[in-house]
Scaffold this active site. Structure first.
Site, short mmCIF file in Angstrom:
data_model
loop_
_atom_site.label_atom_id
_atom_site.label_comp_id
_atom_site.label_asym_id
_atom_site.label_seq_id
_atom_site.Cartn_x
_atom_site.Cartn_y
_atom_site.Cartn_z
N TYR A 17 0.90 -0.99 0.17
CA TYR A 17 -0.20 -0.21 -0.10
C TYR A 17 0.69 1.47 0.13
O TYR A 17 0.18 2.26 -0.35
CB TYR A 17 -0.75 -0.22 1.32
CG TYR A 17 -2.04 1.19 1.43
CD1 TYR A 17 -2.10 1.87 0.58
CD2 TYR A 17 -1.21 2.34 2.12
CE1 TYR A 17 -3.11 3.31 0.44
CE2 TYR A 17 -2.19 3.50 2.65
CZ TYR A 17 -3.09 3.39 1.23
OH TYR A 17 -4.10 4.74 1.68
N ARG A 26 1.20 6.74 -6.69
CA ARG A 26 0.64 7.72 -7.04
C ARG A 26 0.61 9.03 -6.63
O ARG A 26 0.33 10.27 -7.94
CB ARG A 26 -0.75 6.78 -6.15
CG ARG A 26 -2.60 8.29 -6.27
CD ARG A 26 -3.11 7.82 -5.47
NE ARG A 26 -3.05 7.54 -4.13
CZ ARG A 26 -4.28 7.41 -3.25
NH1 ARG A 26 -5.11 7.26 -2.83
NH2 ARG A 26 -3.82 6.72 -1.59
N TYR A 30 -1.10 12.43 7.46
CA TYR A 30 -0.83 11.86 8.15
C TYR A 30 0.18 11.68 8.23
O TYR A 30 1.35 12.15 7.20
CB TYR A 30 -1.25 10.12 8.13
CG TYR A 30 -2.32 9.64 7.32
CD1 TYR A 30 -3.83 9.87 8.55
CD2 TYR A 30 -3.24 8.79 6.22
CE1 TYR A 30 -4.78 9.77 8.07
CE2 TYR A 30 -3.92 8.04 6.78
CZ TYR A 30 -4.93 8.60 7.01
OH TYR A 30 -6.13 8.03 7.28
N ARG A 38 -11.31 13.34 2.17
CA ARG A 38 -12.20 12.15 2.54
C ARG A 38 -13.35 12.00 1.67
O ARG A 38 -14.60 11.56 2.07
CB ARG A 38 -12.94 12.93 4.36
CG ARG A 38 -11.54 12.46 5.11
CD ARG A 38 -11.15 11.06 5.16
NE ARG A 38 -9.76 11.53 5.90
CZ ARG A 38 -9.39 10.38 5.93
NH1 ARG A 38 -9.36 9.20 5.95
NH2 ARG A 38 -8.00 10.38 6.73
N GLU A 67 -13.80 -1.24 5.44
CA GLU A 67 -14.14 0.11 4.92
C GLU A 67 -15.68 0.62 4.62
O GLU A 67 -15.77 -0.46 3.44
CB GLU A 67 -12.80 0.50 4.27
CG GLU A 67 -12.74 1.72 3.87
CD GLU A 67 -11.46 2.08 3.08
OE1 GLU A 67 -10.25 1.93 3.70
OE2 GLU A 67 -11.12 2.10 1.90
C1 3EB Z 1 -7.66 5.84 5.93
O1 3EB Z 1 -8.64 6.82 5.87
C2 3EB Z 1 -8.17 4.35 5.23
O2 3EB Z 1 -5.43 5.47 -0.29
O3 3EB Z 1 -6.79 6.04 -1.69
C3 3EB Z 1 -9.82 5.11 2.67
C4 3EB Z 1 -9.94 5.75 1.54
C5 3EB Z 1 -7.89 4.55 2.92
C6 3EB Z 1 -8.72 5.89 0.27
C7 3EB Z 1 -6.56 5.88 -0.59
C8 3EB Z 1 -7.16 4.94 1.91
C9 3EB Z 1 -7.35 5.50 0.69
O4 3EB Z 1 -6.39 6.27 5.41
C10 3EB Z 1 -7.93 3.79 3.87
#
Ligand code: 3EB
Length: 346
Positions: A154, A161, A214, A227, A334
């Site tokens: 990941y 990306r 993050y 989001r 998820e």
């Molecule tokens: C998170 O909130 C959970 O890498 O495109 C959620 C939605 C998550 C999209 C992405 C990853 C992605 O981090 C994981």
């Protein structure tokens, strides 16, 4: 199939019905995702239907998520991307095999290089066709939690990306698309997207740190997604909520407790919906009106997750359940959602 007036309509349909529509040339079908296990070679060739190797849970047969539009649609292909476009909307998808074996000499891993190439091709296509807004990306690839080349896959995906966004001069914080990234049982990297000629607004969740911010402990590069994305098309507000998990701040909550993770994910979705309603007064998004797609790590958790979802929403909901690996090893599920568009019954 698509009553006039629906710029965008979503249906969750048995694959056999989609195949029937395809034999007619599928007028009104913008594109979609078909979840099969085991995978089929290709759902009707030529259509932008991505055949994803993933098990639909609690369903008698394979299920497709199909997006329809009343706009006159034209098909196209570019560097392996199959797409259909109308005046306002474009749906595209591609499957690309990771070059097997050793890492390329430039130090990029095969998955990272494949991801970067796929995203760059998508950006080239959208730039040439004049679609300035990407509403939604769906990302699927095998072994998402496996470490190879000293890095979890990941995290390799996140580097590829982000590099594609940067090489196309796109921002990697703030106004970025909604997305999801899941591990499937297939063998290839698969990406689908919905784009528009419009100005979308990226929505963040006040309960969560933006994913693009993050801290380093989650990998050398941040994930590039918002989001949710909110867009007004032909006077209607549409909302695309990214994959949403049991994360508050930047930490996973309720490790090992699938019911509590489901409730926390839904509190996050409720917070995103509240944020969307604040930014689009009058849109009036409601949890009960959204269409949901729920990715569950362990099929045996289906009943618990479904029970929590129905209890939280308090009304019958349109939901598709799939078995998939979630991008953090401690996440058991998820949930993604969308609203503001029409939803076909069934
Ligand atoms: C998170 O909130 C959970 O890498 O495109 C959620 C939605 C998550 C999209 C992405 C990853 C992605 O981090 C994981």
């Amino acid at each position: 199939m698509t009553p006039p007036g629906d710029l965008l309509r979503l249906g969750y349909l048995p694959a056999s019905r989609v195949v029937l529509q395809a034999s007619d040339g599928a007028p009104g079908l913008l594109g979609g995702l078909c979840f099969f296990h085991p995978a089929v070679a290709d759902v009707p060739a030529g259509l932008p239907l991505l055949s994803v190797d993933m098990t639909a849970l609690g369903a008698a047969e394979s299920i497709c998520e199909v997006w329809y539009s009343h706009e006159g649609l034209t098909p196209g292909q570019y560097k392996g991307i199959r797409y259909r476009q109308g005046e306002t909307l474009l749906f595209g998808c591609l499957t690309c095999n990771e070059p097997a074996g050793v890492a390329p000499r430039d130090g990029r891993t095969p998955l990272q290089a494949a991801t970067q190439a796929a995203y760059e091709a998508i950006f080239e296509l959208l730039e040439s066709l004049g679609y300035n807004a990407i509403l939604r990306f769906w990302n699927y690839f095998p072994a998402i939690n496996t470490v190879s080349h000293h890095l979890e896959r990941y995290l390799q995906f996140n580097i590829g990306r982000q590099d594609a966004f940067l090489s196309h001069g796109r921002c990697v914080i703030g106004n970025v698309p909604a997305a999801c990234a899941l591990g499937g049982t297939g063998t290839a990297l698969q990406i689908a997207l919905l784009a528009a000629r419009a100005e979308p607004l990226a929505i963040e969740n006040p309960r969560q740190i933006s994913a693009y911010n993050y801290p380093d402990q989650y990998g050398p590069r941040s994930p590039t997604f918002a989001r949710a994305s909110l867009v007004k098309l032909h006077g209607r507000d549409l909302l695309f909520i990214s994959g949403t998990a049991s994360i508050v701040g930047h930490r996973t909550l309720h490790a090992g407790d699938v019911q509590a993770q489901t409730r926390e994910s839904l509190r996050n979705i409720a917070a995103v919906v509240a944020e969307a309603n604040r930014l689009a007064p009058g849109a009036g998004f409601e949890l009960r009106d959204l269409a949901y797609k729920v990715y569950i790590r362990y099929a045996s958790d289906l009943a618990s997750v479904r029970h929590e979802l129905m209890k939280f929403i308090g009304a019958p909901v349109s939901a598709l359940f799939l078995q998939a690996d979630v991008c953090r090893a401690d996440l058991l599920l998820e949930i993604e959602a969308s609203g503001g568009h029409a939803i076909s019954p069934g």
